[in-house]
Design a protein around this motif. Structure first.
Motif, short mmCIF file in Angstrom:
data_model
loop_
_atom_site.label_atom_id
_atom_site.label_comp_id
_atom_site.label_asym_id
_atom_site.label_seq_id
_atom_site.Cartn_x
_atom_site.Cartn_y
_atom_site.Cartn_z
N GLN A 1 0.83 -1.20 0.00
CA GLN A 1 0.00 0.00 0.00
C GLN A 1 0.86 1.24 0.00
O GLN A 1 2.03 1.22 0.36
CB GLN A 1 -0.90 0.00 1.22
N VAL A 2 0.23 2.33 -0.38
CA VAL A 2 0.88 3.65 -0.36
C VAL A 2 0.05 4.57 0.52
O VAL A 2 -1.17 4.63 0.38
CB VAL A 2 0.98 4.23 -1.79
N GLN A 3 0.72 5.27 1.41
CA GLN A 3 0.05 6.28 2.22
C GLN A 3 0.45 7.65 1.71
O GLN A 3 1.63 7.91 1.46
CB GLN A 3 0.44 6.14 3.70
N LEU A 4 -0.54 8.51 1.56
CA LEU A 4 -0.33 9.84 1.00
C LEU A 4 -0.85 10.89 1.97
O LEU A 4 -1.97 10.78 2.47
CB LEU A 4 -1.05 9.96 -0.35
N VAL A 5 -0.04 11.92 2.19
CA VAL A 5 -0.43 13.00 3.09
C VAL A 5 -0.13 14.33 2.42
O VAL A 5 1.04 14.65 2.15
CB VAL A 5 0.31 12.91 4.43
N GLU A 6 -1.18 15.11 2.19
CA GLU A 6 -1.02 16.42 1.57
C GLU A 6 -0.74 17.47 2.63
O GLU A 6 -1.12 17.33 3.80
CB GLU A 6 -2.28 16.82 0.81
N SER A 7 -0.09 18.54 2.20
CA SER A 7 0.18 19.68 3.08
C SER A 7 0.35 20.93 2.24
O SER A 7 0.48 20.85 1.02
CB SER A 7 1.44 19.42 3.92
N GLY A 8 0.33 22.07 2.92
CA GLY A 8 0.63 23.33 2.24
C GLY A 8 -0.58 24.15 1.84
O GLY A 8 -0.42 25.25 1.31
N GLY A 9 -1.77 23.63 2.07
CA GLY A 9 -2.95 24.41 1.74
C GLY A 9 -3.09 25.64 2.62
O GLY A 9 -2.41 25.77 3.65
N GLY A 10 -3.96 26.55 2.21
CA GLY A 10 -4.17 27.76 3.00
C GLY A 10 -4.98 28.77 2.26
O GLY A 10 -5.62 28.47 1.25
N LEU A 11 -4.94 30.00 2.77
CA LEU A 11 -5.69 31.11 2.19
C LEU A 11 -4.75 31.99 1.38
O LEU A 11 -3.68 32.37 1.87
CB LEU A 11 -6.34 31.93 3.31
N ALA B 1 4.65 10.71 0.39
CA ALA B 1 4.26 9.31 0.24
C ALA B 1 5.10 8.42 1.13
O ALA B 1 6.26 8.68 1.40
CB ALA B 1 4.42 8.89 -1.22
N SER B 2 4.49 7.35 1.57
CA SER B 2 5.20 6.32 2.34
C SER B 2 4.61 4.97 1.97
O SER B 2 3.53 4.89 1.40
CB SER B 2 5.09 6.57 3.84
N GLY B 3 5.32 3.93 2.31
CA GLY B 3 4.84 2.60 1.98
C GLY B 3 5.60 2.03 0.81
O GLY B 3 6.82 2.10 0.76
N ARG B 4 4.90 1.52 -0.17
CA ARG B 4 5.52 0.92 -1.33
C ARG B 4 6.37 1.94 -2.08
O ARG B 4 6.14 3.15 -1.96
CB ARG B 4 4.45 0.34 -2.26
N PRO B 5 7.34 1.50 -2.85
CA PRO B 5 8.20 2.44 -3.59
C PRO B 5 7.40 3.47 -4.37
O PRO B 5 6.57 3.12 -5.20
CB PRO B 5 9.00 1.51 -4.51
N PHE B 6 7.68 4.72 -4.12
CA PHE B 6 6.96 5.84 -4.71
C PHE B 6 7.13 5.87 -6.23
O PHE B 6 6.22 6.21 -6.97
CB PHE B 6 7.48 7.12 -4.06
N SER B 7 8.32 5.50 -6.68
CA SER B 7 8.65 5.69 -8.08
C SER B 7 7.91 4.74 -9.03
O SER B 7 7.96 4.95 -10.23
CB SER B 7 10.17 5.54 -8.29
N VAL B 8 7.21 3.74 -8.52
CA VAL B 8 6.50 2.84 -9.42
C VAL B 8 5.13 3.38 -9.78
O VAL B 8 4.44 2.80 -10.61
CB VAL B 8 6.36 1.43 -8.82
#
Length: 124
Positions: free
Chosen positions: A1-11, A24-31
């Motif tokens: 599995q791949v875990q994805l976490v977004e950041s940087g949003g705002g006004l 990203a974390s988990g399985r190799p991101f580059s695939v």
């Protein structure tokens, strides 16, 4: 599995810029090819941008072409979306997503993993 976490949003004010990221974390991101989608209140989730696993190919929605730039750093397992000349209609929750479909799909059903989203608000 791949875990994805977004950041940087705002006004941000209309005409301004914002950079959002996805870790990203988990399985190799580059695939995975990666995509950005957004969803405004009362609207369906829509495609924004996609990038190939190498970063060498990108695809953009017509509404953001020339204003948004999608990039990735496979060593850091991060995906970025640089948003310039923001408009009030760009306001939405932005989601990153991962797919093994290398055709850079634009439909939500083609993506296997999703982040929780980050809010982007654009004031007029």
């Amino acid at each position: 599995q791949v875990q994805l976490v977004e950041s940087g949003g705002g006004l941000v004010q209309a005409g301004g810029s914002l950079r959002i990221s996805c870790a990203a974390s988990g399985r190799p991101f580059s695939v995975y090819a990666m995509g950005w989608f957004r969803q405004a209140p009362g609207k369906e989730r829509e495609f924004v941008a996609a990038i190939s696993w190498t970063g060498g190919s990108t695809r953009y929605a017509d509404s953001v072409k020339g204003r948004f730039t999608c990039s990735r750093d496979n060593a850091k397992k991060t995906l970025n979306l640089q948003m310039n000349s923001l408009k009030p209609e760009d306001a939405a929750v932005y989601y990153c997503a991962a797919t093994q479909d290398m055709s850079l799909p634009t439909t939500t059903g083609s993506y296997e993993y999703w982040g929780q989203g980050t809010q982007v608000t654009v004031s007029s």
